[in-house]
Structure formats: C-alpha cells, structure tokens
Design an enzyme around this catalytic site. Structure first.
Site, PDB file in Angstrom:
ATOM      1  N   ASP A 160     -42.587 -34.871   4.849  1.00 54.13           N
ATOM      2  CA  ASP A 160     -43.956 -35.224   4.472  1.00 54.13           C
ATOM      3  C   ASP A 160     -44.249 -36.716   4.669  1.00 54.13           C
ATOM      4  OD1 ASP A 160     -44.464 -32.597   3.806  1.00 54.13           O
ATOM      5  OD2 ASP A 160     -43.948 -32.869   1.699  1.00 54.13           O
TER       6      ASP A 160
ATOM      7  N   ARG B  49     -50.187 -32.889  12.080  1.00 51.40           N
ATOM      8  CA  ARG B  49     -49.964 -34.303  11.741  1.00 51.40           C
ATOM      9  C   ARG B  49     -49.448 -35.126  12.916  1.00 51.40           C
ATOM     10  NH1 ARG B  49     -47.715 -33.458   5.548  1.00 51.40           N
ATOM     11  NH2 ARG B  49     -49.792 -33.378   4.612  1.00 51.40           N
TER      12      ARG B  49
HETATM   13  C1  S3P Z   1     -42.548 -28.204  -0.005  1.00 52.34           C
HETATM   14  C2  S3P Z   1     -41.783 -28.038   1.117  1.00 52.34           C
HETATM   15  C3  S3P Z   1     -42.104 -28.635   2.413  1.00 52.34           C
HETATM   16  C4  S3P Z   1     -43.125 -29.756   2.276  1.00 52.34           C
HETATM   17  C5  S3P Z   1     -44.261 -29.379   1.376  1.00 52.34           C
HETATM   18  C6  S3P Z   1     -43.745 -29.045  -0.008  1.00 52.34           C
HETATM   19  C7  S3P Z   1     -42.151 -27.513  -1.241  1.00 52.34           C
HETATM   20  O1  S3P Z   1     -42.633 -27.655   3.255  1.00 52.34           O
HETATM   21  O2  S3P Z   1     -43.622 -30.100   3.549  1.00 52.34           O
HETATM   22  O3  S3P Z   1     -45.184 -30.435   1.278  1.00 52.34           O
HETATM   23  O4  S3P Z   1     -42.622 -27.871  -2.330  1.00 52.34           O
HETATM   24  O5  S3P Z   1     -41.324 -26.580  -1.156  1.00 52.34           O
HETATM   25  P1  S3P Z   1     -41.669 -26.674   4.103  1.00 52.34           P
HETATM   26  O6  S3P Z   1     -40.768 -26.044   3.137  1.00 52.34           O
HETATM   27  O7  S3P Z   1     -42.577 -25.674   4.747  1.00 52.34           O
HETATM   28  O8  S3P Z   1     -40.998 -27.564   5.110  1.00 52.34           O
END
Ligand code: S3P
Length: 440
Positions: A328, A359
């Site tokens: 992120d 992004r």
């Molecule tokens: C998150 C996992 C990530 C992240 C998202 C929050 C989470 O996504 O990018 O902002 O809280 O499990 P991904 O698991 O799809 O990579």
C-alpha cells in the site's frame, strides 16, 4: 501561509511554504487490524473491547455490515469500542444488501465469513471502484470449499450473492500473496470441520493469524514456508484488542519529513509488524534517517515510535518478497523516488493495478504532471529523481492513498497544486489535512 486548504469542490489546494515539518504525530489506528477486531469480535462469543480503532470510511463500512448481521457494536467514536459477539456460524440473515463501500478488505473477508453461514442468504455490493475489483480470487477457493456464490462477470465481481453452506476444508496454494485471500479462507474455515491449509508465494500481512490465535482459534503458522493451517470448528471468545497506529498512514510522514529539508517528526505508537515494515526497509535502502524508539508489544503486535529526519535520498530497487510488505506504500514511495538522486526501479507490483485505482498508472501520470521522469511498465515503474517538480492540477481518482501521496509531492513542488476528489482520504486517514496544517 497555510500549506493545505480544502476547497468547496472537494479538492485540496496545496501551497508550498518552504517550511520544515516538525512535531509529534499520533497516526490513526491500523486499518487492517481495525477491520479484523470488529469482525472477530462479531464472530466471538462474549464482549470484545477495542482501543484505538480507526474510524475511517472503510471501517465504518465493516461496522455497518456487522450491525446488519446481528452484532451489537457501540459508537465507533468512543475511546473503547465494544462488540457483543454472535458466534462464528450464527450471523443473522440481513433484510437488505450489505454495502462494503470502498473497502476490499470488508468485501473479501465478509465473503469468507458469509459462505459458511449455513442456510442463510446474503447480497453484497460496494462503490464503483469496489464493484470493478476482482473477487474471483476469493470466490474460486471458497467455491472449492463448497461455497455457493453468484455475481457479475462470471461470479467474479460485485454485486454478489451468497447462500451459506456447511463447507469442507481445503489445501490451497494461492497464486498471489494476498492477506485478503488468506483471511477469507481462514474465516470460512473457522466453523468448518477439519484442517484447512493455505500456502502463498510470499508472506502477506499476518494480522489475521495473530488475532485469530489471540481469540482462541487452533491455528499454526510456518513463516518460512508462508503456510498457515487452521483446524475447525473453532469457538472464538471475546478479547481486548489494542490497535496500534497504521504504518501505512505513517508512511506519508516518513516520506514527507525525509524529502523536506530541515524536518524532524516523531510518529508515536506505530505498528511495526515485520510483514508491514517493507516501507522502512525501502526507505533505509534509500538512505533515510529513521530510528525506532520505545519498541514494545501491544496485544500480540509489535509497536514503536518512529523518529524521522530529512536527508538526501538515493534511488533503489523494490521487488519480490518486499512487495507484499509495502504493497500500500508504493504510491508514496514513488513520490520519495521522484525526490531521490538516481533511478528507482519498482517490479513485481502488478497487484497495484487492481487496488482502489490502477495505482501504477495513476501515480505515473500524476507525477508526470508535476514534471517528474516516470516510466510505467506492466508490473512496475522506473522513476528518475532529482529534477524539480512544478505544481499542477492533479487527480486522486477517488483513491485515498493517491490523494495523500500527491499532497506530499505537491508540498515539495514549485508553485501551487490542486488535488481533485481529495476527500477520499477519509477512507483511511480522516485527520490528514488537520495534521498537515499542524506540522507544516
Ligand atoms: C489488506 C491487504 C492488502 C492491502 C489492503 C489491506 C488487508 O490487500 O493492500 O489495503 O487488510 O488484508 P491484498 O491482501 O489484496 O494484497
């Protein structure tokens, strides 16, 4: 002179004032941990107490969904939020469509939970961004467990409908490192008889594993193999969760103070779980002056205060296993790269194309509008820094992390900028503007 003001047409006007950034910042609660505390609290029996919950648009979506599913959740703005749980297989069939808003975590984790609510029917939707995001990555393994899920685009996009089933355990190797996929499967496995085994190509954030263990689930983790095993059925019991500050929100200030000459900021109470600290490793590789102070544990999660001082950054390479640890933070790292000497290469980051916005495309075009040298490739970016940036009209694409990353870039450009659809920042950081006004 105010560095940032909010305009009547949902934009931020950024006026660089050449001032160093100084002060102490308490960043808001971790978004991932906040979602999970509300969800596990609802699935447990007894009361869960949550201190430091993020009250952002995304976590409000999670709380609203679980209230409709029968959980009693107190006012989110109180210092100590309480959740009266309902038990893991006992959610209520809601009277209306559940709305996850902009939140991928809410929708994907909910799919895992709802799939296992035998005999009850649920419908789920979200905003335009969330309805365009891939849900097949959770629908497919859940279907292997016996879930019945229908949706647009071959059951891969919301709106989605779920008819809860008694599921069976699976052994699943995920093609992507995704905490949301991993968590959806673990949550589906909770009321399911037998052992579910999950493997990822690289380790993603492990907040679900830590919190499930704290709530009493039978779960083992093999960190070296990026493997998790959960044996159900599990009865969760309500806990006290202390939510640390979000390192993904701290990241904006880590970069802002690094690139703004004369700056020094202290960011207190930041979560430094090793599955999330890729931003620190990347910035240290770039030569950043960041130190960890007062390291401690808070309900199973490592926490520290972060002190950051300005310094000249250098280009670096960000790829492979580092990517899920800073997934992120790539937009704000791209901003850091635009102010670093030399070229930064970002690779293996195609996942960024299916976040709240694309992004890679978004940060590349917006940094180019500021005059930065950025090349977009299919799974990453090349950014050659060190040339001055010039203020311009910028677009956040309604993506919270884009709005805040661009604000930090614009603050260090020559001349003013205007960032459109900036209120998206409230998804993860409602007080961002106030904090920036305070330190700049
Ligand atoms: C998150 C996992 C990530 C992240 C998202 C929050 C989470 O996504 O990018 O902002 O809280 O499990 P991904 O698991 O799809 O990579």
């Amino acid at each position: 002179m105010a560095a940032i003001t909010i305009t009547s047409d949902d934009a931020w006007q950024i006026q660089p004032n050449g001032q160093p950034l100084r002060g102490t910042i308490h960043v808001p609660g971790d978004k991932s941990i906040s979602h999970r505390a509300l969800m596990l609290g609802a699935l447990a029996t007894g009361t869960t107490y949550i201190q430091g919950l993020l009250v952002g648009d995304d976590t409000c979506s999670t709380a609203a969904c679980f209230r409709e599913l029968g959980a009693t959740i107190s006012d989110l703005n109180s210092d100590l939020v309480t959740v009266e749980g309902i038990g893991s297989g006992r959610l209520k069939e809601p009277l209306d469509v559940l709305n996850a808003g902009n939140s991928g975590t809410t929708m994907r984790l909910l799919l895992g939970i709802l799939a296992a609510q035998t005999g009850r029917f649920f419908t789920l939707t979200g905003d335009a961004s969330l309805r365009s995001r891939p849900m097949g990555r959770v629908v497919q393994p859940l279907t292997q467990m016996g879930a019945q899920i229908w949706g647009r685009d071959g059951h891969r996009r919301a709106p989605l409908a779920v008819l809860g089933q008694a599921l069976k355990p699976i052994t699943y190797t995920s093609p992507i490192a995704s905490a949301q996929v991993k968590s959806a499967i673990l949550l589906a496995a909770l009321p399911t008889e037998g052992t579910t085994i999950l493997r990822e190509p690289y380790r993603s954030r492990d907040h679900s594993e830590r919190m499930l263990q704290a709530f009493g689930a039978q779960l083992t983790v093999e960190p070296e193999e990026a493997t998790v095993e959960l044996t159900g059925p599990c009865q969760l019991s309500g806990q006290t969760v202390i939510v640390p500050g979000d390192i993904s929100s701290a990241a904006f200030w880590l970069v802002a103070a690094s690139i703004t000459p004369g700056s020094e900021l202290l960011l207190t109470n930041v979560g430094v779980n090793p599955t999330r600290t890729g931003i620190l490793d990347a910035l240290w590789n770039m030569g950043a002056d960041i130190t960890l102070e007062n390291e401690r544990m808070a309900t199973g999660e490592p926490v520290a205060d972060l002190r950051v001082r300005s310094t000249q950054l250098q280009g670096t390479t960000i790829s492979g296993a580092l990517i899920p640890r800073l997934i992120d933070e790539i937009p704000i790292l791209a901003v850091a790269a635009a102010f670093a000497t030399g070229t930064t290469q970002i690779r293996d980051a195609a996942e960024l194309r299916v976040k709240e916005s694309d992004r890679l495309a978004a940060i590349a075009t917006q940094l180019q509008h500021l005059g930065a040298t950025v090349t977009e490739i299919s799974d990453g970016l090349d950014i050659t820094g060190g040339t001055p940036l010039y203020g311009n009209a910028l677009e956040s694409y309604g993506d919270h992390r884009m709005a805040m990353s661009l604000a930090i870039a614009a603050l260090n450009a020559k001349g003013s900028s205007r960032i459109h659809q900036a209120s998206a920042a409230a998804v993860s950081y409602p007080n961002f503007v106030t904090t920036l006004q305070h330190i700049a």
